[in-house]
Design a protein around this motif. Sequence first.
Motif, PDB file in Angstrom:
ATOM      1  N   PRO A  96      22.303  66.538  66.357  1.00  0.00           N
ATOM      2  CA  PRO A  96      21.653  65.223  66.349  1.00  0.00           C
ATOM      3  C   PRO A  96      21.545  64.663  64.936  1.00  0.00           C
ATOM      4  CG  PRO A  96      19.996  66.923  66.488  1.00  0.00           C
ATOM      5  CD  PRO A  96      21.320  67.628  66.497  1.00  0.00           C
ATOM      6  N   GLU A  97      21.142  63.415  64.842  1.00  0.00           N
ATOM      7  CA  GLU A  97      20.956  62.783  63.540  1.00  0.00           C
ATOM      8  C   GLU A  97      19.569  63.106  63.003  1.00  0.00           C
ATOM      9  OE1 GLU A  97      21.622  58.636  63.811  1.00  0.00           O
ATOM     10  OE2 GLU A  97      23.742  58.824  64.342  1.00  0.00           O
ATOM     11  N   ARG A 125      45.939  40.900  51.967  1.00  0.00           N
ATOM     12  CA  ARG A 125      45.261  41.970  51.241  1.00  0.00           C
ATOM     13  C   ARG A 125      45.191  43.213  52.115  1.00  0.00           C
ATOM     14  NH1 ARG A 125      39.506  43.152  50.581  1.00  0.00           N
ATOM     15  NH2 ARG A 125      39.149  44.258  48.613  1.00  0.00           N
ATOM     16  N   LYS A 126      45.555  44.354  51.551  1.00  0.00           N
ATOM     17  CA  LYS A 126      45.586  45.608  52.294  1.00  0.00           C
ATOM     18  C   LYS A 126      44.169  46.109  52.545  1.00  0.00           C
ATOM     19  CE  LYS A 126      50.133  45.967  52.040  1.00  0.00           C
ATOM     20  NZ  LYS A 126      50.987  45.917  53.230  1.00  0.00           N
ATOM     21  N   GLU A 127      43.997  46.795  53.689  1.00  0.00           N
ATOM     22  CA  GLU A 127      42.697  47.365  54.027  1.00  0.00           C
ATOM     23  C   GLU A 127      42.870  48.738  54.663  1.00  0.00           C
ATOM     24  OE1 GLU A 127      40.305  44.777  56.383  1.00  0.00           O
ATOM     25  OE2 GLU A 127      39.704  43.578  54.647  1.00  0.00           O
ATOM     26  N   LEU A 128      41.951  49.647  54.340  1.00  0.00           N
ATOM     27  CA  LEU A 128      41.936  50.984  54.922  1.00  0.00           C
ATOM     28  C   LEU A 128      40.635  51.147  55.701  1.00  0.00           C
ATOM     29  CD1 LEU A 128      43.199  53.859  55.119  1.00  0.00           C
ATOM     30  CD2 LEU A 128      41.755  54.470  53.158  1.00  0.00           C
ATOM     31  N   ASN A 129      40.761  51.458  56.999  1.00  0.00           N
ATOM     32  CA  ASN A 129      39.599  51.722  57.848  1.00  0.00           C
ATOM     33  C   ASN A 129      39.384  53.224  57.955  1.00  0.00           C
ATOM     34  OD1 ASN A 129      39.261  48.966  58.344  1.00  0.00           O
ATOM     35  ND2 ASN A 129      40.607  49.015  60.121  1.00  0.00           N
ATOM     36  N   VAL A 130      38.135  53.646  57.830  1.00  0.00           N
ATOM     37  CA  VAL A 130      37.812  55.075  57.796  1.00  0.00           C
ATOM     38  C   VAL A 130      36.667  55.380  58.760  1.00  0.00           C
ATOM     39  CG1 VAL A 130      37.095  57.008  56.339  1.00  0.00           C
ATOM     40  CG2 VAL A 130      38.478  55.181  55.362  1.00  0.00           C
ATOM     41  N   ILE A 131      36.803  56.499  59.475  1.00  0.00           N
ATOM     42  CA  ILE A 131      35.696  57.058  60.261  1.00  0.00           C
ATOM     43  C   ILE A 131      35.296  58.367  59.590  1.00  0.00           C
ATOM     44  CG2 ILE A 131      35.030  58.075  62.469  1.00  0.00           C
ATOM     45  CD1 ILE A 131      36.926  56.109  63.821  1.00  0.00           C
ATOM     46  N   VAL A 132      34.004  58.536  59.302  1.00  0.00           N
ATOM     47  CA  VAL A 132      33.508  59.695  58.569  1.00  0.00           C
ATOM     48  C   VAL A 132      32.667  60.568  59.496  1.00  0.00           C
ATOM     49  CG1 VAL A 132      32.232  60.483  56.542  1.00  0.00           C
ATOM     50  CG2 VAL A 132      33.420  58.279  56.473  1.00  0.00           C
ATOM     51  N   LYS A 133      32.976  61.860  59.537  1.00  0.00           N
ATOM     52  CA  LYS A 133      32.162  62.834  60.283  1.00  0.00           C
ATOM     53  C   LYS A 133      31.743  63.944  59.322  1.00  0.00           C
ATOM     54  CE  LYS A 133      31.393  62.537  64.010  1.00  0.00           C
ATOM     55  NZ  LYS A 133      31.957  62.905  65.312  1.00  0.00           N
ATOM     56  N   SER A 134      30.513  64.433  59.499  1.00  0.00           N
ATOM     57  CA  SER A 134      30.003  65.467  58.600  1.00  0.00           C
ATOM     58  C   SER A 134      29.147  66.460  59.369  1.00  0.00           C
ATOM     59  CB  SER A 134      29.190  64.819  57.475  1.00  0.00           C
ATOM     60  OG  SER A 134      28.668  65.803  56.599  1.00  0.00           O
ATOM     61  N   ASP A 135      28.861  67.591  58.708  1.00  0.00           N
ATOM     62  CA  ASP A 135      28.055  68.626  59.360  1.00  0.00           C
ATOM     63  C   ASP A 135      26.577  68.260  59.399  1.00  0.00           C
ATOM     64  OD1 ASP A 135      27.840  68.819  56.611  1.00  0.00           O
ATOM     65  OD2 ASP A 135      27.621  71.000  56.610  1.00  0.00           O
ATOM     66  N   GLN A 159      23.363  65.151  58.363  1.00  0.00           N
ATOM     67  CA  GLN A 159      23.096  63.741  58.086  1.00  0.00           C
ATOM     68  C   GLN A 159      23.013  63.482  56.583  1.00  0.00           C
ATOM     69  OE1 GLN A 159      23.060  61.579  60.498  1.00  0.00           O
ATOM     70  NE2 GLN A 159      22.605  59.763  59.268  1.00  0.00           N
ATOM     71  N   GLY A 160      22.452  64.446  55.842  1.00  0.00           N
ATOM     72  CA  GLY A 160      22.347  64.276  54.393  1.00  0.00           C
ATOM     73  C   GLY A 160      23.707  64.153  53.735  1.00  0.00           C
ATOM     74  N   SER A 161      24.622  65.047  54.111  1.00  0.00           N
ATOM     75  CA  SER A 161      25.984  64.990  53.560  1.00  0.00           C
ATOM     76  C   SER A 161      26.678  63.696  53.965  1.00  0.00           C
ATOM     77  CB  SER A 161      26.802  66.188  54.051  1.00  0.00           C
ATOM     78  OG  SER A 161      26.224  67.399  53.649  1.00  0.00           O
ATOM     79  N   LEU A 162      26.472  63.295  55.222  1.00  0.00           N
ATOM     80  CA  LEU A 162      27.098  62.068  55.734  1.00  0.00           C
ATOM     81  C   LEU A 162      26.667  60.861  54.908  1.00  0.00           C
ATOM     82  CD1 LEU A 162      28.801  60.699  57.978  1.00  0.00           C
ATOM     83  CD2 LEU A 162      26.673  60.434  59.255  1.00  0.00           C
ATOM     84  N   GLU A 163      25.372  60.747  54.649  1.00  0.00           N
ATOM     85  CA  GLU A 163      24.870  59.607  53.883  1.00  0.00           C
ATOM     86  C   GLU A 163      25.444  59.605  52.474  1.00  0.00           C
ATOM     87  OE1 GLU A 163      20.671  59.946  54.129  1.00  0.00           O
ATOM     88  OE2 GLU A 163      20.558  59.310  56.236  1.00  0.00           O
ATOM     89  N   ILE A 215      34.204  52.170  59.377  1.00  0.00           N
ATOM     90  CA  ILE A 215      33.949  51.546  60.685  1.00  0.00           C
ATOM     91  C   ILE A 215      33.215  52.476  61.638  1.00  0.00           C
ATOM     92  CG2 ILE A 215      36.005  50.112  60.425  1.00  0.00           C
ATOM     93  CD1 ILE A 215      37.288  51.858  62.647  1.00  0.00           C
ATOM     94  N   GLY A 216      33.016  53.735  61.233  1.00  0.00           N
ATOM     95  CA  GLY A 216      32.292  54.670  62.082  1.00  0.00           C
ATOM     96  C   GLY A 216      31.821  55.859  61.277  1.00  0.00           C
ATOM     97  N   GLU A 217      30.685  56.428  61.659  1.00  0.00           N
ATOM     98  CA  GLU A 217      30.147  57.599  60.964  1.00  0.00           C
ATOM     99  C   GLU A 217      29.269  58.384  61.925  1.00  0.00           C
ATOM    100  OE1 GLU A 217      26.499  56.304  58.439  1.00  0.00           O
ATOM    101  OE2 GLU A 217      27.998  54.707  58.229  1.00  0.00           O
ATOM    102  N   GLY A 218      29.182  59.690  61.700  1.00  0.00           N
ATOM    103  CA  GLY A 218      28.347  60.504  62.567  1.00  0.00           C
ATOM    104  C   GLY A 218      28.405  61.968  62.167  1.00  0.00           C
ATOM    105  N   THR A 219      27.503  62.762  62.725  1.00  0.00           N
ATOM    106  CA  THR A 219      27.482  64.197  62.472  1.00  0.00           C
ATOM    107  C   THR A 219      28.116  64.935  63.651  1.00  0.00           C
ATOM    108  OG1 THR A 219      25.249  64.307  63.409  1.00  0.00           O
ATOM    109  CG2 THR A 219      25.426  64.121  61.017  1.00  0.00           C
ATOM    110  N   GLY A 220      28.578  66.164  63.371  1.00  0.00           N
ATOM    111  CA  GLY A 220      29.195  66.971  64.421  1.00  0.00           C
ATOM    112  C   GLY A 220      30.711  66.898  64.381  1.00  0.00           C
TER     113      GLY A 220
END
Length: 348
Positions: free
Chosen positions: A94-95, A145-155, A157-161, A180-185
């Motif tokens: 969970p978060e 203009r070029k753009e890179l979309n990223v989804i970030v996942k981490s173990d 919440q602290g690391s994610l932030e 465009i997306g982030e979350g733990t797990g």
Amino acid sequence: DSLLENILVQAEVLELQANPNRRANGYVIEAELQQGLGPCETLLVTGGTLRVGDAILIGEHFGKVRALIDDHGRRIKEAPPAMPVKATGLSGVPEAGAEFRVMLDEKRARTLAEQTAQEKKEQELAMSKASTLDALMSRMAAEGRKELNVIVKSDTQGSLEAIVEALRAIKSEKVGLNVIGEGTGNVSLTDVKTAAAGRSIIVGFDIGNDSGVQQQARHDGVRINSFRIIYELIDHVKQSMLDLLPPEYKEVVKGHAEIKAIYDIGKLGKIAGSQMLDGSLIAKEKFRILRNKAEIWDGKVQTLRHFKDEVKEVAGMQECGVCFANYEDFQVGDIIECYMLEELPRTL
């Protein structure tokens, strides 16, 4: 000691109390995936008593408490109000800050968790469509203009932030970066589908993938990379941004020669008998012919010879023979210029 004394005085003055004789509730302080234990949550009990075997619900995650560990690393059977405790047995990570509740039974916890998960999934898909449209409009407004979309996942919440904050601090006038997306797990199938819809890459920190994720990612053409060091993850995203930029080259002149005579060698065609003026002629590089300082031809050579031997390079003040690829309209007195295109390092 002074801080603890002040907290106790405040608690007494404010008459802070909790009923230990009820089902527990509280908040998630931190959560992470631990090898051998699975999802582990540090919980702060604010009411009731949390016990081993309790059915617990935290947002879209549920489970039975398999173990409780206090702040000294000891296994305990119950945690009363105001006690921080590490719990295991949840279905996912969970978060931080999420509220937990103890339910009557695991069946009820599962039903509510699945309902919450479905609502979250619908919200993510809606956000994915919206972000894709926003990205398209932004690209149109930026005129290519070029753009890179990223989804970030981490173990955790602290690391994610910390990672998301570091990524958003990357500034570039050439390439835009959108988280465009982030979350733990672990990386989930939903993450892959969102990435495919938004043409995104997925970067993870100290996590794995759910079952079937790799196959789905290959099918959808989604790149997933996981790291154990944050700065390596940041460097990977920066490199992915640089990869979107077209290469830039600078011209480096390697040498010159003057055509002194023209020889017709039958099947080979005309060869320019030349005298080196400076630098070197390198067979694999590009060549141009100059007449009165104006360029009349640009291309590759078919063969470069020193006397009868075919060579890769002629340097110094040597004589050489040059046969140009599909070009024979050169004249005595023309200047041969050899040059190469050197790729410049790309910068954001």
